[in-house]
Design a protein around this motif. Sequence first.
Motif, PDB file in Angstrom:
ATOM      1  N   SER A  85       0.795  -1.130  -0.077  1.00  0.00           N
ATOM      2  CA  SER A  85       0.052  -0.070   0.031  1.00  0.00           C
ATOM      3  C   SER A  85       0.967   1.355  -0.054  1.00  0.00           C
ATOM      4  N   GLU A  86       1.841   1.211   0.773  1.00  0.00           N
ATOM      5  CA  GLU A  86       3.033   2.351   0.755  1.00  0.00           C
ATOM      6  C   GLU A  86       3.608   2.565  -0.493  1.00  0.00           C
ATOM      7  N   GLN A 138       4.564   6.440 -18.034  1.00  0.00           N
ATOM      8  CA  GLN A 138       4.046   4.696 -18.413  1.00  0.00           C
ATOM      9  C   GLN A 138       4.950   3.809 -17.776  1.00  0.00           C
ATOM     10  N   GLU A 139       6.315   4.093 -17.621  1.00  0.00           N
ATOM     11  CA  GLU A 139       7.223   2.816 -17.023  1.00  0.00           C
ATOM     12  C   GLU A 139       6.679   2.907 -15.236  1.00  0.00           C
ATOM     13  N   ARG A 140       6.352   4.134 -14.737  1.00  0.00           N
ATOM     14  CA  ARG A 140       5.531   3.651 -13.516  1.00  0.00           C
ATOM     15  C   ARG A 140       4.145   3.302 -13.361  1.00  0.00           C
ATOM     16  N   MET A 141       3.372   3.608 -14.599  1.00  0.00           N
ATOM     17  CA  MET A 141       2.036   2.769 -14.618  1.00  0.00           C
ATOM     18  C   MET A 141       2.311   1.691 -14.585  1.00  0.00           C
ATOM     19  N   THR A 142       3.122   1.015 -15.318  1.00  0.00           N
ATOM     20  CA  THR A 142       3.162  -0.359 -15.262  1.00  0.00           C
ATOM     21  C   THR A 142       3.644  -0.962 -14.219  1.00  0.00           C
ATOM     22  N   ARG A 143       4.336  -0.488 -13.340  1.00  0.00           N
ATOM     23  CA  ARG A 143       4.925  -0.862 -12.086  1.00  0.00           C
ATOM     24  C   ARG A 143       3.908  -0.771 -10.950  1.00  0.00           C
ATOM     25  N   ALA A 144       2.767   0.019 -11.007  1.00  0.00           N
ATOM     26  CA  ALA A 144       1.745   0.156 -10.425  1.00  0.00           C
ATOM     27  C   ALA A 144       0.759  -0.787 -10.495  1.00  0.00           C
ATOM     28  N   LYS A 145       0.456  -1.131 -11.652  1.00  0.00           N
ATOM     29  CA  LYS A 145      -0.517  -2.265 -11.940  1.00  0.00           C
ATOM     30  C   LYS A 145       0.246  -3.495 -11.365  1.00  0.00           C
ATOM     31  N   VAL A 170       2.287  -3.819  -8.867  1.00  0.00           N
ATOM     32  CA  VAL A 170       2.237  -4.029  -7.367  1.00  0.00           C
ATOM     33  C   VAL A 170       0.571  -4.058  -6.855  1.00  0.00           C
ATOM     34  N   TYR A 171      -0.290  -3.451  -7.750  1.00  0.00           N
ATOM     35  CA  TYR A 171      -1.682  -3.496  -7.422  1.00  0.00           C
ATOM     36  C   TYR A 171      -2.307  -4.948  -7.572  1.00  0.00           C
ATOM     37  N   SER A 172      -1.722  -5.596  -8.640  1.00  0.00           N
ATOM     38  CA  SER A 172      -1.777  -6.909  -8.519  1.00  0.00           C
ATOM     39  C   SER A 172      -1.389  -7.502  -7.211  1.00  0.00           C
ATOM     40  N   ASN A 173      -0.335  -7.557  -7.130  1.00  0.00           N
ATOM     41  CA  ASN A 173       0.186  -8.381  -5.817  1.00  0.00           C
ATOM     42  C   ASN A 173      -0.835  -7.880  -4.632  1.00  0.00           C
ATOM     43  N   TYR A 174      -1.146  -6.854  -4.636  1.00  0.00           N
ATOM     44  CA  TYR A 174      -1.994  -6.210  -3.523  1.00  0.00           C
ATOM     45  C   TYR A 174      -3.113  -7.014  -3.319  1.00  0.00           C
ATOM     46  N   ARG A 175      -3.810  -6.949  -4.495  1.00  0.00           N
ATOM     47  CA  ARG A 175      -5.113  -8.220  -4.486  1.00  0.00           C
ATOM     48  C   ARG A 175      -4.933  -9.318  -3.969  1.00  0.00           C
ATOM     49  N   MET A 176      -3.627  -9.973  -4.445  1.00  0.00           N
ATOM     50  CA  MET A 176      -3.423 -11.329  -4.291  1.00  0.00           C
ATOM     51  C   MET A 176      -3.382 -11.574  -2.414  1.00  0.00           C
ATOM     52  N   GLU A 177      -2.566 -10.612  -1.854  1.00  0.00           N
ATOM     53  CA  GLU A 177      -2.240 -10.504  -0.761  1.00  0.00           C
ATOM     54  C   GLU A 177      -3.595 -10.092   0.288  1.00  0.00           C
ATOM     55  N   THR A 200     -10.176  -6.313   9.269  1.00  0.00           N
ATOM     56  CA  THR A 200      -8.825  -5.700   8.721  1.00  0.00           C
ATOM     57  C   THR A 200      -8.977  -5.822   7.130  1.00  0.00           C
ATOM     58  N   TYR A 201      -9.451  -6.915   6.850  1.00  0.00           N
ATOM     59  CA  TYR A 201      -9.964  -6.749   5.408  1.00  0.00           C
ATOM     60  C   TYR A 201     -10.648  -5.880   4.581  1.00  0.00           C
ATOM     61  N   SER A 202     -11.708  -5.393   5.426  1.00  0.00           N
ATOM     62  CA  SER A 202     -12.434  -4.138   4.824  1.00  0.00           C
ATOM     63  C   SER A 202     -11.462  -3.039   4.628  1.00  0.00           C
ATOM     64  N   GLN A 203     -10.716  -2.705   5.874  1.00  0.00           N
ATOM     65  CA  GLN A 203      -9.701  -1.793   5.908  1.00  0.00           C
ATOM     66  C   GLN A 203      -8.717  -1.479   4.639  1.00  0.00           C
ATOM     67  N   TYR A 204      -8.106  -2.676   4.380  1.00  0.00           N
ATOM     68  CA  TYR A 204      -7.414  -2.663   3.204  1.00  0.00           C
ATOM     69  C   TYR A 204      -8.120  -2.915   1.878  1.00  0.00           C
ATOM     70  N   GLU A 205      -9.275  -3.386   1.997  1.00  0.00           N
ATOM     71  CA  GLU A 205     -10.000  -3.467   0.674  1.00  0.00           C
ATOM     72  C   GLU A 205     -10.454  -1.824   0.296  1.00  0.00           C
ATOM     73  N   GLN A 206     -10.925  -1.048   1.231  1.00  0.00           N
ATOM     74  CA  GLN A 206     -11.134   0.157   0.800  1.00  0.00           C
ATOM     75  C   GLN A 206      -9.777   1.046   0.433  1.00  0.00           C
ATOM     76  N   ALA A 207      -8.682   0.778   1.041  1.00  0.00           N
ATOM     77  CA  ALA A 207      -7.659   1.396   0.542  1.00  0.00           C
ATOM     78  C   ALA A 207      -7.237   0.795  -0.661  1.00  0.00           C
ATOM     79  N   GLY A 208      -7.390  -0.299  -1.029  1.00  0.00           N
ATOM     80  CA  GLY A 208      -7.012  -0.692  -2.534  1.00  0.00           C
ATOM     81  C   GLY A 208      -7.867  -0.139  -3.722  1.00  0.00           C
ATOM     82  N   HIS A 209      -9.278   0.067  -3.025  1.00  0.00           N
ATOM     83  CA  HIS A 209     -10.139   0.728  -4.004  1.00  0.00           C
ATOM     84  C   HIS A 209      -9.865   2.011  -4.487  1.00  0.00           C
ATOM     85  N   LYS A 210      -9.111   2.928  -3.369  1.00  0.00           N
ATOM     86  CA  LYS A 210      -8.635   4.012  -3.514  1.00  0.00           C
ATOM     87  C   LYS A 210      -7.308   4.187  -4.499  1.00  0.00           C
TER      88      LYS A 210
END
Length: 219
Positions: free
Chosen positions: A9-10, A44-51, A53-60, A72-82
């Motif tokens: 998330s950070e 564009q390079e940062r965008m690829t990296r962000a996607k 990391v977000y994919s790994n975020y959803r797995m975790e 705790t899941y709901s807390q990180y779910e909202q953060a992931g949505h943002k």
Amino acid sequence: MAEEISFLSEELTKICGEMRKALDAVHKLKKKPEQRDEKIEFIQERMTRAKDVYSNYRMELREVLKECGRATYSQYEQAGHKHHQTITAIGQELEAFKEQANRTDLMVGADGKMQRNKNDANTWSGNEVIEKARKIQTESKASVERSTKLVSKIEQTATDTNITLKAQTDQMRTINDDVVRVDTALRRADKEIRSIARRMATDKMIMCLVLLLFLAIIG
């Protein structure tokens, strides 16, 4: 597990901050194609990296639900949505800027001045825009007048049709009255014929009786 997803998330927050900063800067480089393109490539390079990391975020996040519970899941779910909203918004803004930049590059000539494009109102002069507006207004007015005439013609046709239908209705009523009168006359004639036939039969019977009476007297 919570530490891992917090780290992701950070990192997403950091990457999105870098992309936003670069995107704000790239808007100031419209007249500097080389520097602008370098910034776009970085985003564009940062965008690829962000996607990624977000994919790994959803797995975790799925593991957090299993090990840390629903709260705790709901807390990180909202953060992931943002995070996802931010990534999507930056991507859309970047694509819009690239499209605008490409259009500008096509319109700018070798002398650095904007070239007129008859299909793009953004390159027209003020007088051309006003003239085009007047032309559209004139065409719209002519179209309204044609529509008004057409409506008037349709109304007149409807009126004429209504008059014709009324005349035909009156004619049919007259014909029906004539038919009724003829039918009545035929019925009356039939009754008269039947009456005459009955009288003729009666007269024949009388004549026969008279003849028989005459023969009886003679005999």
